[in-house]
Design a protein around this motif. Structure first.
Motif, PDB file in Angstrom:
ATOM      1  N   ASN A  31    -120.997 -31.001 -18.145  1.00 43.58           N
ATOM      2  CA  ASN A  31    -119.953 -30.170 -17.549  1.00 43.58           C
ATOM      3  C   ASN A  31    -120.419 -28.722 -17.550  1.00 43.58           C
ATOM      4  OD1 ASN A  31    -117.063 -29.701 -16.629  1.00 43.58           O
ATOM      5  ND2 ASN A  31    -117.134 -28.418 -18.466  1.00 43.58           N
ATOM      6  N   VAL A  32    -120.332 -28.054 -16.404  1.00 47.04           N
ATOM      7  CA  VAL A  32    -120.793 -26.669 -16.288  1.00 47.04           C
ATOM      8  C   VAL A  32    -119.601 -25.764 -15.977  1.00 47.04           C
ATOM      9  CG1 VAL A  32    -122.366 -25.071 -15.146  1.00 47.04           C
ATOM     10  CG2 VAL A  32    -123.025 -27.478 -15.433  1.00 47.04           C
ATOM     11  N   ASP A  33    -119.325 -24.864 -16.910  1.00 45.36           N
ATOM     12  CA  ASP A  33    -118.318 -23.823 -16.686  1.00 45.36           C
ATOM     13  C   ASP A  33    -119.082 -22.571 -16.255  1.00 45.36           C
ATOM     14  OD1 ASP A  33    -116.171 -22.126 -16.660  1.00 45.36           O
ATOM     15  OD2 ASP A  33    -115.963 -22.003 -18.842  1.00 45.36           O
ATOM     16  N   ALA A  34    -119.187 -22.370 -14.953  1.00 46.08           N
ATOM     17  CA  ALA A  34    -120.099 -21.375 -14.405  1.00 46.08           C
ATOM     18  C   ALA A  34    -119.423 -20.020 -14.207  1.00 46.08           C
ATOM     19  CB  ALA A  34    -120.669 -21.859 -13.077  1.00 46.08           C
ATOM     20  N   ALA A  35    -120.201 -18.977 -14.406  1.00 49.78           N
ATOM     21  CA  ALA A  35    -119.750 -17.642 -14.030  1.00 49.78           C
ATOM     22  C   ALA A  35    -119.512 -17.609 -12.520  1.00 49.78           C
ATOM     23  CB  ALA A  35    -120.808 -16.613 -14.427  1.00 49.78           C
ATOM     24  N   PRO A  36    -118.593 -16.771 -12.027  1.00 45.02           N
ATOM     25  CA  PRO A  36    -118.244 -16.787 -10.596  1.00 45.02           C
ATOM     26  C   PRO A  36    -119.409 -16.449  -9.674  1.00 45.02           C
ATOM     27  CG  PRO A  36    -117.189 -14.943 -11.750  1.00 45.02           C
ATOM     28  CD  PRO A  36    -117.743 -15.835 -12.791  1.00 45.02           C
ATOM     29  N   THR A  58    -129.120 -31.238 -12.641  1.00 42.46           N
ATOM     30  CA  THR A  58    -128.221 -30.106 -12.443  1.00 42.46           C
ATOM     31  C   THR A  58    -129.058 -28.867 -12.146  1.00 42.46           C
ATOM     32  OG1 THR A  58    -126.591 -31.035 -13.979  1.00 42.46           O
ATOM     33  CG2 THR A  58    -126.423 -28.683 -13.492  1.00 42.46           C
ATOM     34  N   VAL A  59    -128.752 -28.184 -11.048  1.00 41.87           N
ATOM     35  CA  VAL A  59    -129.469 -26.968 -10.663  1.00 41.87           C
ATOM     36  C   VAL A  59    -128.476 -25.807 -10.688  1.00 41.87           C
ATOM     37  CG1 VAL A  59    -130.782 -25.776  -8.874  1.00 41.87           C
ATOM     38  CG2 VAL A  59    -131.138 -28.229  -9.259  1.00 41.87           C
ATOM     39  N   ILE A  60    -128.787 -24.821 -11.509  1.00 44.98           N
ATOM     40  CA  ILE A  60    -127.948 -23.627 -11.655  1.00 44.98           C
ATOM     41  C   ILE A  60    -128.726 -22.450 -11.075  1.00 44.98           C
ATOM     42  CG2 ILE A  60    -126.849 -22.077 -13.313  1.00 44.98           C
ATOM     43  CD1 ILE A  60    -126.688 -24.532 -15.219  1.00 44.98           C
ATOM     44  N   THR A  61    -128.126 -21.754 -10.107  1.00 46.44           N
ATOM     45  CA  THR A  61    -128.822 -20.663  -9.426  1.00 46.44           C
ATOM     46  C   THR A  61    -128.044 -19.364  -9.567  1.00 46.44           C
ATOM     47  OG1 THR A  61    -129.691 -22.233  -7.793  1.00 46.44           O
ATOM     48  CG2 THR A  61    -129.824 -19.893  -7.245  1.00 46.44           C
ATOM     49  N   VAL A  62    -128.758 -18.327  -9.983  1.00 43.10           N
ATOM     50  CA  VAL A  62    -128.191 -16.977 -10.033  1.00 43.10           C
ATOM     51  C   VAL A  62    -128.838 -16.195  -8.893  1.00 43.10           C
ATOM     52  CG1 VAL A  62    -127.760 -14.940 -11.443  1.00 43.10           C
ATOM     53  CG2 VAL A  62    -128.041 -17.187 -12.541  1.00 43.10           C
ATOM     54  N   PRO A  63    -128.073 -15.785  -7.878  1.00 43.82           N
ATOM     55  CA  PRO A  63    -128.681 -15.176  -6.691  1.00 43.82           C
ATOM     56  C   PRO A  63    -129.303 -13.807  -6.966  1.00 43.82           C
ATOM     57  CG  PRO A  63    -126.292 -15.145  -6.547  1.00 43.82           C
ATOM     58  CD  PRO A  63    -126.623 -15.951  -7.754  1.00 43.82           C
ATOM     59  N   GLY A  95    -126.887 -46.746 -25.000  1.00 41.63           N
ATOM     60  CA  GLY A  95    -128.338 -46.685 -24.950  1.00 41.63           C
ATOM     61  C   GLY A  95    -128.843 -45.286 -24.661  1.00 41.63           C
ATOM     62  N   ALA A  96    -130.104 -45.216 -24.254  1.00 39.93           N
ATOM     63  CA  ALA A  96    -130.749 -43.938 -24.013  1.00 39.93           C
ATOM     64  C   ALA A  96    -130.258 -43.291 -22.717  1.00 39.93           C
ATOM     65  CB  ALA A  96    -132.260 -44.120 -23.962  1.00 39.93           C
ATOM     66  N   VAL A  97    -130.416 -41.981 -22.635  1.00 37.10           N
ATOM     67  CA  VAL A  97    -130.055 -41.201 -21.462  1.00 37.10           C
ATOM     68  C   VAL A  97    -131.194 -40.218 -21.190  1.00 37.10           C
ATOM     69  CG1 VAL A  97    -128.322 -39.720 -20.380  1.00 37.10           C
ATOM     70  CG2 VAL A  97    -127.630 -41.328 -22.165  1.00 37.10           C
ATOM     71  N   TYR A  98    -131.490 -40.021 -19.900  1.00 35.95           N
ATOM     72  CA  TYR A  98    -132.533 -39.081 -19.504  1.00 35.95           C
ATOM     73  C   TYR A  98    -131.919 -38.033 -18.582  1.00 35.95           C
ATOM     74  CZ  TYR A  98    -135.427 -42.859 -21.272  1.00 35.95           C
ATOM     75  OH  TYR A  98    -135.979 -43.829 -22.078  1.00 35.95           O
ATOM     76  N   GLY A  99    -132.265 -36.761 -18.824  1.00 34.12           N
ATOM     77  CA  GLY A  99    -131.640 -35.699 -18.065  1.00 34.12           C
ATOM     78  C   GLY A  99    -132.624 -34.645 -17.596  1.00 34.12           C
ATOM     79  N   HIS A 100    -132.134 -33.798 -16.682  1.00 36.04           N
ATOM     80  CA  HIS A 100    -132.955 -32.707 -16.161  1.00 36.04           C
ATOM     81  C   HIS A 100    -132.038 -31.581 -15.683  1.00 36.04           C
ATOM     82  CE1 HIS A 100    -137.075 -31.578 -14.747  1.00 36.04           C
ATOM     83  NE2 HIS A 100    -136.360 -30.683 -14.081  1.00 36.04           N
ATOM     84  N   VAL A 101    -132.386 -30.349 -16.064  1.00 38.50           N
ATOM     85  CA  VAL A 101    -131.633 -29.162 -15.643  1.00 38.50           C
ATOM     86  C   VAL A 101    -132.624 -28.105 -15.191  1.00 38.50           C
ATOM     87  CG1 VAL A 101    -130.025 -27.341 -16.323  1.00 38.50           C
ATOM     88  CG2 VAL A 101    -129.761 -29.645 -17.273  1.00 38.50           C
ATOM     89  N   VAL A 102    -132.292 -27.429 -14.086  1.00 41.09           N
ATOM     90  CA  VAL A 102    -133.060 -26.284 -13.609  1.00 41.09           C
ATOM     91  C   VAL A 102    -132.144 -25.069 -13.592  1.00 41.09           C
ATOM     92  CG1 VAL A 102    -134.367 -25.266 -11.696  1.00 41.09           C
ATOM     93  CG2 VAL A 102    -134.556 -27.728 -12.173  1.00 41.09           C
ATOM     94  N   VAL A 103    -132.581 -23.973 -14.222  1.00 37.82           N
ATOM     95  CA  VAL A 103    -131.868 -22.701 -14.157  1.00 37.82           C
ATOM     96  C   VAL A 103    -132.788 -21.720 -13.447  1.00 37.82           C
ATOM     97  CG1 VAL A 103    -130.793 -20.828 -15.443  1.00 37.82           C
ATOM     98  CG2 VAL A 103    -130.631 -23.178 -16.306  1.00 37.82           C
ATOM     99  N   ALA A 104    -132.388 -21.285 -12.264  1.00 39.64           N
ATOM    100  CA  ALA A 104    -133.195 -20.375 -11.454  1.00 39.64           C
ATOM    101  C   ALA A 104    -132.484 -19.033 -11.360  1.00 39.64           C
ATOM    102  CB  ALA A 104    -133.431 -20.954 -10.068  1.00 39.64           C
ATOM    103  N   VAL A 105    -133.124 -18.008 -11.905  1.00 34.61           N
ATOM    104  CA  VAL A 105    -132.582 -16.650 -11.848  1.00 34.61           C
ATOM    105  C   VAL A 105    -133.458 -15.865 -10.878  1.00 34.61           C
ATOM    106  CG1 VAL A 105    -131.910 -14.627 -13.180  1.00 34.61           C
ATOM    107  CG2 VAL A 105    -131.851 -16.890 -14.244  1.00 34.61           C
ATOM    108  N   GLU A 106    -132.889 -15.529  -9.744  1.00 34.56           N
ATOM    109  CA  GLU A 106    -133.683 -14.899  -8.693  1.00 34.56           C
ATOM    110  C   GLU A 106    -133.973 -13.434  -9.024  1.00 34.56           C
ATOM    111  OE1 GLU A 106    -131.601 -15.734  -5.049  1.00 34.56           O
ATOM    112  OE2 GLU A 106    -132.156 -17.869  -5.102  1.00 34.56           O
ATOM    113  N   PRO A 107    -134.920 -12.808  -8.314  1.00 35.19           N
ATOM    114  CA  PRO A 107    -135.371 -11.448  -8.660  1.00 35.19           C
ATOM    115  C   PRO A 107    -134.225 -10.457  -8.869  1.00 35.19           C
ATOM    116  CG  PRO A 107    -136.812 -12.355  -6.994  1.00 35.19           C
ATOM    117  CD  PRO A 107    -135.699 -13.356  -7.181  1.00 35.19           C
ATOM    118  N   LEU A 108    -134.378  -9.683  -9.975  1.00 35.21           N
ATOM    119  CA  LEU A 108    -133.479  -8.579 -10.337  1.00 35.21           C
ATOM    120  C   LEU A 108    -132.086  -9.036 -10.748  1.00 35.21           C
ATOM    121  CD1 LEU A 108    -134.491  -6.017  -7.552  1.00 35.21           C
ATOM    122  CD2 LEU A 108    -135.366  -6.183  -9.896  1.00 35.21           C
TER     123      LEU A 108
END
Length: 373
Positions: free
Chosen positions: A57-62, A98-103, A122-135
């Motif tokens: 669950n992602v509670d994201a900033a606006p 889950t891909v989280i992007t900060v513009p 049983g087992a669980v496999y996951g992946h998350v990407v957090v991309a913070v763009e320039p500046l």
């Protein structure tokens, strides 16, 4: 050295997205010799069936965009390559990411909180990407709870001039197993601050790593852990300096109490031939609060150039300082309270670096609860 006259690193082993490139570990390998393989519940040898559940669950900033994507999304796997078999198993086995992007140039007004709750099975496999763009600037919190057998990879892509602050809290139930690789990929003049708190779980093995793509990037990696009887907590760090004029600082501190409480800290820092002007330091300290607890601490610093701004490491594991306790007791403070004060002081400097008030108070409360037990 053969045809290539440049010295090569001995700290950086196999890296591949292909599971077949990683033999099943036996426990004799350098990167597995401290890990009790029998307690991984099949994550290391392919026998762990992916039938469990971890609810994300992602509670994201606006200002932030959150997407759930499939394996074929081109943003997955661009910033990192798995460095061990469990990481490669997770990379080849996850279904959704889950891909989280900060513009670009956005400054988030509050932390983005990613809650991962295990629901057994049983087992669980996951992946998350957090991309913070320039500046851009952002704070992201990972909060791991519940019961799970979980292997995952997390990619942090920090663009030129961007700032990312991450808190990863491992507060699992007592029976949980968690093996994770966190990789930060830093652009020119990027700033990355990571704070890892590991408290719960039967076995937790977390591998943070950092790579650089441009001059002037700064990585600060901090960690706090508290191991109880029978618990295995392992942190394996790799900071790979490949470009000039970058900085890294590592400070991990842990306390251990109870029979067979075991903490492992491995700190690998590489300064490549081309990474002139590097400034780096790594520190690990452990408090052994009872008999029967064990801490393994192995700092490694490999310098392949003579032109560095600074480089060093230190490691210490021991019991509470009797002089500190005597000083407090001589001023009328009972032994139990004196012990608490010394341990609080040991962690205080680190805990103050947690910039999220709610998480900082939660960690303080958890440390108090550990001391009370």
């Amino acid at each position: 050295m053969g045809l290539d006259s440049k010295p090569s690193s001995t700290l950086h082993g196999t890296a591949s997205h292909d599971l077949a490139d990683f033999p099943v570990p036996t426990g004799r390998e350098e990167n597995w010799r401290f890990t009790p393989l029998s307690r991984l519940r099949g994550l290391h040898d392919g026998t762990a069936a992916g039938s469990g559940t971890v609810v994300v669950n992602v509670d994201a900033a606006p200002e932030v965009t959150v997407e759930t994507v499939g394996r074929d999304d081109p943003r997955i796997g661009r910033a990192f390559v798995p460095a061990d078999r469990v990481s490669a198993q997770a990379f080849t086995s996850f279904e959704k990411a889950t891909v989280i992007t900060v513009p670009k140039e956005a400054v988030t007004t509050r932390p983005t909180v990613v809650t991962l709750r295990g629901e057994g099975g049983g087992a669980v496999y996951g992946h998350v990407v957090v991309a913070v763009e320039p500046l851009a600037e952002a704070v992201v919190v990972f909060d791991h709870q519940g019961s799970a057998v979980y292997a995952d990879n997390v990619e942090f892509v920090v663009g030129d001039g961007a700032t990312l602050k991450v808190v990863s809290l491992q507060d699992w139930a007592d029976d949980a197993v968690h093996v994770s690789q966190h990789h930060a990929h830093l652009g020119k003049d990027a700033t990355y601050k990571s704070f890892v708190v590991t408290l719960g779980g039967d076995l937790v093995r977390l591998s943070p790593s950092v790579s650089y793509t441009g001059r002037g990037a700064d990585a600060d990696l901090s960690g706090l852990y508290f191991a109880d009887a029978g618990q295995h907590i392992e942190h394996r760090l790799l900071v790979d300096h490949t470009v000039p004029d970058c900085r890294s600082n590592v400070d991990y501190r842990g306390a251990l109490q109870g029979d067979d409480a075991h903490a492992v800290w491995i700190g690998d820092v590489i300064i490549r031939v081309e990474a002139t002007g590097t400034d780096t330091y790594e520190l690990n300290r452990n408090l052994l609060l009872t008999d029967g607890a064990r801490a393994d601490s192995v700092p490694n610093l490999e310098i392949l150039t003579g032109e560095v701004a600074g480089a060093g490491h230190a490691s210490a594991s021991g019991r509470l300082d009797d002089e500190h306790l005597f000083y407090l007791q001589a001023r009328g403070i009972p032994y139990d309270e004196a012990r608490r004060l010394v341990i609080r002081g040991f962690f205080a400097q680190l805990i103050q670096k947690i910039e999220v008030d709610e998480i900082r108070e939660r960690v303080l409360g958890a440390v108090e609860a550990e001391l009370g037990s």
